[in-house]
Design a protein around this motif. Sequence first.
Motif, mmCIF file in Angstrom:
data_model
loop_
_atom_site.group_PDB
_atom_site.id
_atom_site.type_symbol
_atom_site.label_atom_id
_atom_site.label_comp_id
_atom_site.label_asym_id
_atom_site.label_seq_id
_atom_site.Cartn_x
_atom_site.Cartn_y
_atom_site.Cartn_z
ATOM 1 N N GLU A 21 0.825 -1.206 0.000
ATOM 2 C CA GLU A 21 0.000 0.000 0.000
ATOM 3 C C GLU A 21 0.860 1.257 0.000
ATOM 4 O OE1 GLU A 21 -2.873 -0.237 3.165
ATOM 5 O OE2 GLU A 21 -4.306 -1.147 1.786
ATOM 6 N N ALA A 22 1.957 1.240 0.784
ATOM 7 C CA ALA A 22 2.860 2.390 0.809
ATOM 8 C C ALA A 22 3.542 2.564 -0.538
ATOM 9 C CB ALA A 22 3.882 2.213 1.920
ATOM 10 N N GLN A 23 3.845 1.443 -1.174
ATOM 11 C CA GLN A 23 4.502 1.500 -2.488
ATOM 12 C C GLN A 23 3.571 2.135 -3.520
ATOM 13 O OE1 GLN A 23 5.515 -2.353 -4.256
ATOM 14 N NE2 GLN A 23 7.590 -1.582 -4.637
ATOM 15 N N LYS A 24 2.297 1.770 -3.475
ATOM 16 C CA LYS A 24 1.320 2.352 -4.398
ATOM 17 C C LYS A 24 1.146 3.848 -4.157
ATOM 18 C CE LYS A 24 -1.481 -1.840 -5.019
ATOM 19 N NZ LYS A 24 -2.811 -2.469 -4.737
ATOM 20 N N GLY A 36 3.385 5.830 -2.991
ATOM 21 C CA GLY A 36 4.644 6.549 -3.137
ATOM 22 C C GLY A 36 5.223 7.025 -1.825
ATOM 23 N N LYS A 37 4.916 6.338 -0.731
ATOM 24 C CA LYS A 37 5.419 6.713 0.585
ATOM 25 C C LYS A 37 6.674 5.923 0.922
ATOM 26 C CE LYS A 37 0.790 7.838 2.363
ATOM 27 N NZ LYS A 37 -0.222 7.535 3.402
ATOM 28 N N SER A 38 7.296 6.308 2.030
ATOM 29 C CA SER A 38 8.509 5.625 2.472
ATOM 30 C C SER A 38 8.188 4.170 2.826
ATOM 31 C CB SER A 38 9.100 6.336 3.688
ATOM 32 O OG SER A 38 10.171 5.592 4.221
ATOM 33 N N LEU A 39 9.086 3.254 2.419
ATOM 34 C CA LEU A 39 8.874 1.823 2.651
ATOM 35 C C LEU A 39 9.668 1.304 3.838
ATOM 36 C CD1 LEU A 39 9.113 0.619 -1.072
ATOM 37 C CD2 LEU A 39 7.087 1.369 0.179
#
Length: 618
Positions: free
Chosen positions: A44-47, A49-52
């Motif tokens: 979800e973070a990858q979608k 564009g947040k920090s992983l």
Amino acid sequence: MPTVSIEKDILFNHLGRSFTDEAFDELCFEFGIELDEITSAFEEAQKAGKSLEGLSTAVIYKIDVPANRYDLLCVEGLSRALKIFLGDMPAPQYTMSGAPVYCMTVQKANVDTIRPFVVCAVLRNIRFDAQRYESFISLQDQLHRNLCRQRTLVAIGTHDLDATQPPFFYDARTPSAIEFVPLTPATRKFEAKELLEFYETQTEGKHLKPYVPIIKDSPLYPVILDSAETVLSLPPIINGDHSKITLDTTNVFIECTATDLTKANIVLDTVVTMFSEYCAIPFQVEPVVVNYVDTSGTIVSSYTTPLLYTRQEQASVDFCNSLIGIQLSPQEMQQLCEKVQLGPANLLENDSMLQVTVPPTRSDILHAVDIAEDIGIAFGYNNIVKRVPKTATVGQEFPLNLLTDLLRDEIARAGYTEVLTHGLCSIEDNFNALRRPVTPAVHLLNPANVEYQVVRTTLLPGLLNTLQHNRATSFTNGFKLFEISDVVVPDNEHVVTETIVGAKNQRMVCAVYAGPTSGFEIIHGLVDRIMTLTEVAPGLPDDADKDHRVVRDGWSYTIEPCDAPTYFSGRAAQIVLTKPGSSPTVIGSFGILHPEVLQHFSLVYPASCLEIDLEALM
């Protein structure tokens, strides 16, 4: 539908078995819920564009559950319901531990002005770990969003019982008299008013900002205290840091303040039934007595909570079979009730009536239809045999709706804009503002505000309010608005019974033309157009050539002067419909609105309007 996010491994651990994604999706369908999405925090973070960094790749199931199944909003309730459905465990019996040990004293005169109700319970010797604690908080958030209506109806407070000094008190005090260290920020003491202003302006605790308006402007704020006058909670905003729950908490005190006692009891029953499974004695809850006292300290009323209300409901065996489309014996229905937590079920009246036992977790069971639905789920929708109906019918649009749709198109072509207004309005707008006497109408028992007191008996206030809200727009070319919708009027033709309620819907058409050039002749033209479209001819003098009239089965209408107070004197008319074999009937009116009506709705230009009963033209 609420969506519950649960880690796959945690859910399967609770279920005591594993499934493939496809198999679990099928199980959800059979149970009446939906596996909406399979994801992970990392994905979800990858979608987005947040920090992983530090995010888990553990699989998360996002499951849509029915809005009235509050027992499915946490992993404990969902897994328990699925295990019972699969036959892996019997439905638990929820019990009280005995007589109440603790008391909540309520200052009735004060709390009645803000949040009049409170219910309480204790979970004794409970064991938390990180996952259980997270689920405990998540359930409260889900309930606050759904049943509690963003805390306006109910607010849940949970406390470490061992950090408090019972008995407890529920009061409403001036904001300056309430001072405590809140959970957020737990850095210093705040006065109540100061704390609410902090949440409105600062980023820390911004998630609480939406709840601030619930009590901010009240002269008294609700507050929960213990015997040492320590503030435990400022409902519905925040709990105090003093009694916060940690992983080491073993005894939990739960209080729910509310404006709706019924919903408060449902919320409390839901929380305690879900998490009492972690108590030393599973599914056992300790009750709390709630005493309401007057200003002299005298108890005026009292009750014990939680209710853990178990009740019996009935449904006809034939009704259930007919509604589902199956043929089950009464004994088979009895067994199916166990799968959906409606057991034990009994058979009454020579096995023709099914009596089920509704546990405190199933507040959604309200009617025989709900029982039939659950029996259908237990039987399995995929197991229902498809059959060709015994009767063959041809569907068609309801004639009144067909006429409505056709008229909408034609009136729009005449230059009018369609609007859709609210079905409820104030007594002032519906009667007084139109210079009409107050007549019988359907009243709301507890209206949300003064704008929703009655069900409208005319469409005109909605159109005039629309003009009022758009008065900043240029009226140079005039505004032409119309609405075709239902009003509700008294039904004096039938005796009130279980199905006849003393009121009926009536389909009306209403149009308004407001602007510098608004005149009687323009709205008169729309009247003639509507009557022409419905194939009703204007009435002709007796000496006219009647052979050349085009009428629908001899129907005709005439325009006659009237003296309705809504209209300007001498600028109003009524529409009289004549049908074969019946006396003439007034089906509507039109004219120039009275200046006092325009003044009430803040309209500066003259306006003409019409209102016609469409059902009379069918």
